[in-house]
Design a protein around this motif. Structure first.
Motif, PDB file in Angstrom:
ATOM      1  N   GLU A 132      -1.795 124.834 112.452  1.00 58.16           N
ATOM      2  CA  GLU A 132      -0.505 124.550 113.102  1.00 58.16           C
ATOM      3  C   GLU A 132      -0.128 123.103 112.853  1.00 58.16           C
ATOM      4  O   GLU A 132      -0.968 122.202 112.918  1.00 58.16           O
ATOM      5  N   GLY A 133       1.160 122.873 112.589  1.00 51.40           N
ATOM      6  CA  GLY A 133       1.620 121.526 112.285  1.00 51.40           C
ATOM      7  C   GLY A 133       1.287 121.170 110.852  1.00 51.40           C
ATOM      8  O   GLY A 133       1.133 122.037 109.988  1.00 51.40           O
ATOM      9  N   GLY A 134       1.166 119.864 110.579  1.00 53.68           N
ATOM     10  CA  GLY A 134       0.764 119.423 109.253  1.00 53.68           C
ATOM     11  C   GLY A 134       1.849 119.463 108.201  1.00 53.68           C
ATOM     12  O   GLY A 134       1.565 119.301 107.014  1.00 53.68           O
ATOM     13  N   GLU A 135       3.106 119.656 108.615  1.00 52.35           N
ATOM     14  CA  GLU A 135       4.184 119.661 107.617  1.00 52.35           C
ATOM     15  C   GLU A 135       4.325 118.288 106.956  1.00 52.35           C
ATOM     16  O   GLU A 135       4.215 117.250 107.618  1.00 52.35           O
ATOM     17  N   LEU A 136       4.550 118.279 105.657  1.00 55.50           N
ATOM     18  CA  LEU A 136       4.931 117.060 104.958  1.00 55.50           C
ATOM     19  C   LEU A 136       6.433 116.893 105.169  1.00 55.50           C
ATOM     20  O   LEU A 136       7.222 117.736 104.739  1.00 55.50           O
ATOM     21  N   THR A 137       6.820 115.820 105.833  1.00 51.27           N
ATOM     22  CA  THR A 137       8.224 115.580 106.153  1.00 51.27           C
ATOM     23  C   THR A 137       8.722 114.423 105.304  1.00 51.27           C
ATOM     24  O   THR A 137       8.193 113.309 105.393  1.00 51.27           O
ATOM     25  N   VAL A 138       9.725 114.705 104.462  1.00 55.01           N
ATOM     26  CA  VAL A 138      10.226 113.719 103.508  1.00 55.01           C
ATOM     27  C   VAL A 138      11.690 113.434 103.811  1.00 55.01           C
ATOM     28  O   VAL A 138      12.508 114.364 103.934  1.00 55.01           O
ATOM     29  N   GLU A 139      12.038 112.166 103.933  1.00 50.17           N
ATOM     30  CA  GLU A 139      13.425 111.766 104.157  1.00 50.17           C
ATOM     31  C   GLU A 139      14.087 111.573 102.796  1.00 50.17           C
ATOM     32  O   GLU A 139      13.722 110.684 102.036  1.00 50.17           O
ATOM     33  N   THR A 140      15.059 112.435 102.491  1.00 50.03           N
ATOM     34  CA  THR A 140      15.742 112.394 101.199  1.00 50.03           C
ATOM     35  C   THR A 140      17.212 112.033 101.391  1.00 50.03           C
ATOM     36  O   THR A 140      17.706 111.941 102.517  1.00 50.03           O
ATOM     37  N   ASN A 141      17.915 111.865 100.271  1.00 47.59           N
ATOM     38  CA  ASN A 141      19.354 111.595 100.328  1.00 47.59           C
ATOM     39  C   ASN A 141      20.130 112.778 100.883  1.00 47.59           C
ATOM     40  O   ASN A 141      21.293 112.634 101.260  1.00 47.59           O
ATOM     41  N   PHE A 142      19.484 113.946 100.932  1.00 51.83           N
ATOM     42  CA  PHE A 142      20.139 115.149 101.425  1.00 51.83           C
ATOM     43  C   PHE A 142      19.617 115.537 102.806  1.00 51.83           C
ATOM     44  O   PHE A 142      19.768 116.673 103.242  1.00 51.83           O
ATOM     45  N   GLY A 143      18.990 114.578 103.487  1.00 52.74           N
ATOM     46  CA  GLY A 143      18.475 114.840 104.816  1.00 52.74           C
ATOM     47  C   GLY A 143      16.964 114.982 104.814  1.00 52.74           C
ATOM     48  O   GLY A 143      16.293 114.838 103.785  1.00 52.74           O
ATOM     49  N   VAL A 144      16.428 115.257 105.978  1.00 56.36           N
ATOM     50  CA  VAL A 144      14.986 115.386 106.147  1.00 56.36           C
ATOM     51  C   VAL A 144      14.538 116.779 105.712  1.00 56.36           C
ATOM     52  O   VAL A 144      15.130 117.789 106.115  1.00 56.36           O
ATOM     53  N   GLN A 145      13.507 116.843 104.865  1.00 55.59           N
ATOM     54  CA  GLN A 145      12.959 118.124 104.419  1.00 55.59           C
ATOM     55  C   GLN A 145      11.509 118.229 104.862  1.00 55.59           C
ATOM     56  O   GLN A 145      10.725 117.287 104.695  1.00 55.59           O
ATOM     57  N   ARG A 146      11.161 119.367 105.442  1.00 53.00           N
ATOM     58  CA  ARG A 146       9.804 119.629 105.933  1.00 53.00           C
ATOM     59  C   ARG A 146       9.172 120.670 105.025  1.00 53.00           C
ATOM     60  O   ARG A 146       9.739 121.739 104.802  1.00 53.00           O
TER      61      ARG A 146
END
Length: 227
Positions: free
Chosen positions: A128-142
């Motif tokens: 549970e959890g552990g998503e890689l969360t990346v802030e991009t020019n198109f918003g936050v991607q998990r």
């Protein structure tokens, strides 16, 4: 750009990697951290010089060499030897940006970190959890992918690993110096290459327009690459 690479490792390769690294001695993950990262990082990691890490890393590198999607998206010039980490019991890696230059311990090997890659080595439903969360020019991607899948993203991106609240998240991570350092230029080349490949399926590789566009691709690569 953020690019998912499905099935970079097949089930057999994942099992081989896990057999190697699960038998190894894990240590505090801050052995490879810069100052900023050390403030946010709580995980375990295999030492760079661990024989198990080196053998498992070779399996990952060989898989990368067989992946047309990785080659097209990354246009790799140098690849840092794969590292391995583990998160469990609430461990996480807070928001940070990767160091601009990575130096391999005990050697003169160094690279500019243009791209970061995570290869997932545990099935998504096993923790549970552990998503890689990346802030991009198109918003936050998990991003949370099946074992063997990988994700490639700019090292300049702010990113984090969300807390793992149950189970264990295991992954390989490392960096790539691209022949083309500018992310926007790499994106254009990747889009152009994808269009050329699709057009070639319909018209054939000897079609005049396919040849013309291929020429444009290579001339842009020639103009933008550091190689």
């Amino acid at each position: 750009m953020l690019t998912v690479i499905p099935d970079l490792l097949d089930a057999r390769a994942v099992a081989q990697v896990r057999a190697l690294i699960d038998a190894a001695q894990w240590v505090d993950g801050n052995i490879t951290s810069g100052h900023q990262s050390a403030l946010a990082k709580r995980n375990l990691q295999l030492p760079e010089d661990a024989p198990e890490a080196q053998q498992a890393g070779q399996i990952v590198l060989e898989a990368l060499g067989r992946s047309p999607l990785f080659i097209a998206a990354a246009l790799p010039l140098k690849i840092f030897p794969p590292l391995f980490n583990s998160y469990a019991g609430g461990q996480a890696f807070g928001t940070h940006v990767d160091n601009a230059v990575r130096i391999q311990q005990g050697s003169g090997f160094r690279l500019r970190s243009d791209l970061s890659i995570t290869v997932f080595l545990e099935e998504a439903e096993a923790y549970e959890g552990g998503e890689l969360t990346v802030e991009t020019n198109f918003g936050v991607q998990r991003v949370k992918l099946p074992a063997g899948h990988a994700v490639l993203y700019p090292s300049s991106s702010l990113h984090r690993v969300e807390p793992v609240t149950s189970g264990r998240r295991v992954a390989s991570f490392f960096w790539i110096q691209s022949m083309v350092r500018d992310d926007g230029a790499r994106q254009m080349l990747f889009d152009l290459d994808s269009s050329i490949q699709a057009l070639a399926v319909d018209r054939g590789h000897d079609d005049a327009q396919v040849i013309r566009l291929t020429s444009v691709y290579h001339n842009l690569l020639r103009r933008w690459s550091d190689a």
